[in-house]
Design a protein around this motif. Structure first.
Motif, PDB file in Angstrom:
ATOM      1  N   UNK A 127     -33.803  11.391 -17.246  1.00  0.00           N
ATOM      2  CA  UNK A 127     -34.727  10.540 -18.012  1.00  0.00           C
ATOM      3  C   UNK A 127     -34.921   9.180 -17.356  1.00  0.00           C
ATOM      4  N   UNK A 128     -35.075   9.183 -16.034  1.00  0.00           N
ATOM      5  CA  UNK A 128     -35.357   7.919 -15.340  1.00  0.00           C
ATOM      6  C   UNK A 128     -36.794   7.498 -15.628  1.00  0.00           C
ATOM      7  N   UNK A 129     -37.040   6.192 -15.613  1.00  0.00           N
ATOM      8  CA  UNK A 129     -38.392   5.690 -15.850  1.00  0.00           C
ATOM      9  C   UNK A 129     -39.182   5.821 -14.559  1.00  0.00           C
ATOM     10  N   UNK A 130     -40.188   6.689 -14.552  1.00  0.00           N
ATOM     11  CA  UNK A 130     -40.878   6.921 -13.277  1.00  0.00           C
ATOM     12  C   UNK A 130     -41.859   5.810 -12.940  1.00  0.00           C
ATOM     13  N   UNK A 131     -42.077   4.890 -13.901  1.00  0.00           N
ATOM     14  CA  UNK A 131     -42.974   3.773 -13.583  1.00  0.00           C
ATOM     15  C   UNK A 131     -42.231   2.627 -12.899  1.00  0.00           C
ATOM     16  N   UNK A 132     -40.914   2.747 -12.774  1.00  0.00           N
ATOM     17  CA  UNK A 132     -40.129   1.654 -12.187  1.00  0.00           C
ATOM     18  C   UNK A 132     -39.374   2.152 -10.961  1.00  0.00           C
TER      19      UNK A 132
END
Ligand SMILES: Nc1ncnc2c1ncn2[C@@H]1O[C@H](COP(=O)(O)OP(=O)(O)O)[C@@H](O)[C@H]1O
Ligand SMILES: [Mg+2]
Lengths: 261, 283
Positions: free
Chosen positions: B119-124
């Motif tokens: 669940x990593x933030x793909x926008x960052x």
């Protein structure tokens, strides 16, 4: 036992479901708005959302507005010619754009462009646990994901509509002066003579409301999506459909509010 | 201790394992996390049906259970992401279900979580993912957070230069490492791991297990890990608990897995087709 296809039961279930959804959306909106006055504030995220709404929507809104102004001039000219009222073309173009077509067309375009993208992004974040991850990382997901977008859309849409109004009038002007035989000065003075400030303001108020609705439908559908890729797909569809329908319905209500005497 | 279901290994019956570590036995008297009668239904589906669980402070507990048995739902209940229909959940002796939002957030500030799919933030970029909690808690400037992210990435065996990549550029094993780095960056007291090794090859799984053990030990944290990989459970866990049909049916030392004397756990641990667990292919 009630037959599953019993129309009365189906209708009842539908109405109850719609009421529950409306209540959920209202609570969601209030929660989102409450973070406007509770720090921390995410200025960077607001800016990113604002650029997405305003700057990146400019080309499509501008094109729509120019062509709409051109078509309005052409159509109204052929219509008015029957009554020898060709002089009203500039008047019709500017009033239709500022009061109705500017906000509605910009709203529909932005709903399809940004509303859909928001629903898809938040929906994907939901089904991949990224929204839950925010909570575990000391961040309120409503504040982080929803509030900046609600605010950005509400501010950005009026600006877009202002541009759309000007370009729509420009489209009418181009057709009026090049094809319909108006002189440049006559067309412009006819435009300005008939334009009243409350036509513009009512359109901008509509735009702000539509912007809020687009962001609300996009964030709510994305935020509450379930069930993998298919859930994200249907969240995106519902975001666009519900915001488009709401834009048209609210347009009627707001027009009634502003202009019914 | 009355609710602590400990079916001791036959040869060990005279000496319950907790007494082997007196300091921990005292800590275990006030469990770090305590669930009582936790119930969660989704519609007509009874996912949790009265879960009782004690997690001793400073211990590493693994939760076993089949796919879809509600392990993730149980963790999410502890994190406050899902509100149970009934039951109590205490952390450090305080009922977290009756806290207001601010108190709950303060508890969560001390918890780290590695999600099942990272669940990593793909926008960052990766480094902002790792430093996310530090920045959110305004504990440091962006420059400091970036340095700290590089440190933590090194701890999980990644080069600091990985920090500039986007999560979508990483392999599954690297994403798990970044997820682990994100979970430990703010030095939590409690860490949850949801299937840390699922979907990885056995060697990468062992490496991640090793990192988890190291990190938990370094922080002195209480860990709760979900797994259905027995090798992993024995490597990470001090204590194991088995979730079956919405309840914890067995709790005991992780090293006994496979020969606990409990038919359900033994069938599960040894991967036998026949036994008390019947695969429910339809619900
Ligand atoms: N938010 C939810 N809404 C409805 N059902 C859910 C939800 N979350 C989990 N479930 C159901 O609960 C059951 C247990 O899920 P989960 O805890 O993810 O299993 P696992 O033990 O594999 O982690 C599954 O059958 C799942 O479909
Ligand atoms: Mg799971």
């Amino acid at each position: 036992m009630i037959h599953p296809l019993d129309p009365v039961a189906t209708l009842g279930r539908g109405v109850l479901g719609a009421c529950r959804t409306a209540g959920d959306v209202a609570l969601f909106a209030l929660d989102g708005l409450s973070h406007l006055v509770r720090p921390p504030f995410y200025g960077r995220l607001f800016l990113r959302a604002f650029i997405d709404f305003a700057y990146y929507s400019l080309p499509v809104v501008a094109l729509t507005a120019v062509f709409t102004g051109m078509v309005l001039a052409l159509q109204s000219y052929t219509g008015f010619a029957r009554f020898n009222a060709q002089g009203a073309v500039a008047n019709l173009v500017v009033l239709s754009m500022t009061r109705e077509l500017g906000p509605v067309l910009a709203g529909l375009m932005v709903a399809g462009r940004v509303g859909a993208a928001i629903a898809a992004e938040l929906g994907t974040m939901r089904v991949t646990d990224q929204i839950d991850a925010l909570t575990t990382l000391s961040t309120n997901p409503m504040k982080y994901l929803v509030t900046p977008r609600l605010l950005a859309a509400t501010v950005a849409l009026p600006l877009l509509v202002l541009v759309a109004n000007i370009l729509g009038v420009l489209g009418g002007y181009l057709i009026g002066t090049t094809k319909l035989g108006f002189s440049s000065g006559a067309y412009l003075s006819a435009t300005l003579d008939f334009l009243h400030w409350d036509d513009v303001v009512s359109g901008l108020v509509k735009a702000a409301v539509f912007g809020f609705v687009i962001a609300l439908m996009g964030t709510w559908n994305g935020y509450s999506s379930r069930g993998g890729a298919q859930g994200v797909g249907s969240a995106t569809t519902s975001a666009v459909v519900s915001s488009s329908v709401l834009i048209l319905a609210l347009d009627y209500l707001l027009t009634e509010l502003f202009f019914a005497r | 201790m009355s609710n602590y279901r400990h079916d001791a290994h036959p040869e060990d019956r005279t000496e319950p394992y907790l007494v082997a570590h007196p300091a921990e036995a005292v800590a275990a008297a006030v469990p770090k996390i305590r669930l009582r009668g936790v119930v969660k239904h989704f519609g007509s589906k009874h996912v949790l049906d009265g879960v009782d669980l004690d997690v001793a402070a400073g211990h590493s507990t693994v939760i076993l259970g089949g796919s879809g048995s509600g392990k993730s739902v149980m963790l999410k209940c502890m994190l406050g992401l899902i509100v149970p229909d009934a039951g109590t959940i205490e952390i450090d002796g305080r009922d977290v279900l009756r806290m207001n939002r601010r108190e709950r957030e303060a508890v969560n500030d001390r918890i780290g979580m590695l999600f099942q799919n990272a669940a990593l933030f793909d926008s960052l970029p990766v480094w902002e993912n790792v430093a996310f909690k530090l920045l959110a808690q305004r504990r440091m400037t962006r420059a400091q957070a970036r340095e700290r992210a590089a440190e933590v990435l090194t701890l999980v065996g990644l080069a600091p230069s990985v920090g500039d990549l986007s999560p979508s550029e990483l392999s599954g094993g690297m994403q798990k490492r970044v997820g682990l780095a994100r979970a430990i960056a703010a030095e939590p007291d409690i860490i949850f791991f949801d299937e840390p090794t699922t979907g990885l090859d056995p060697i990468m799984g062992a490496v991640i297990d090793g990192l988890i053990v190291d990190c938990v030990r370094r922080l002195g944290a209480t860990a709760v890990s979900i797994t259905h990989d027995m090798a992993s459970a024995r490597r990470i866990g001090d204590t194991a608990a088995m979730l079956y049909q919405g309840r914890i049916v067995w709790t005991g030392p992780a090293e006994y897995l496979g020969h606990t004397g409990n038919d359900i756990v033994d069938q599960f641990a040894n991967g036998e087709r026949d036994g008390p667990i019947q695969m429910e292919l339809r619900r």
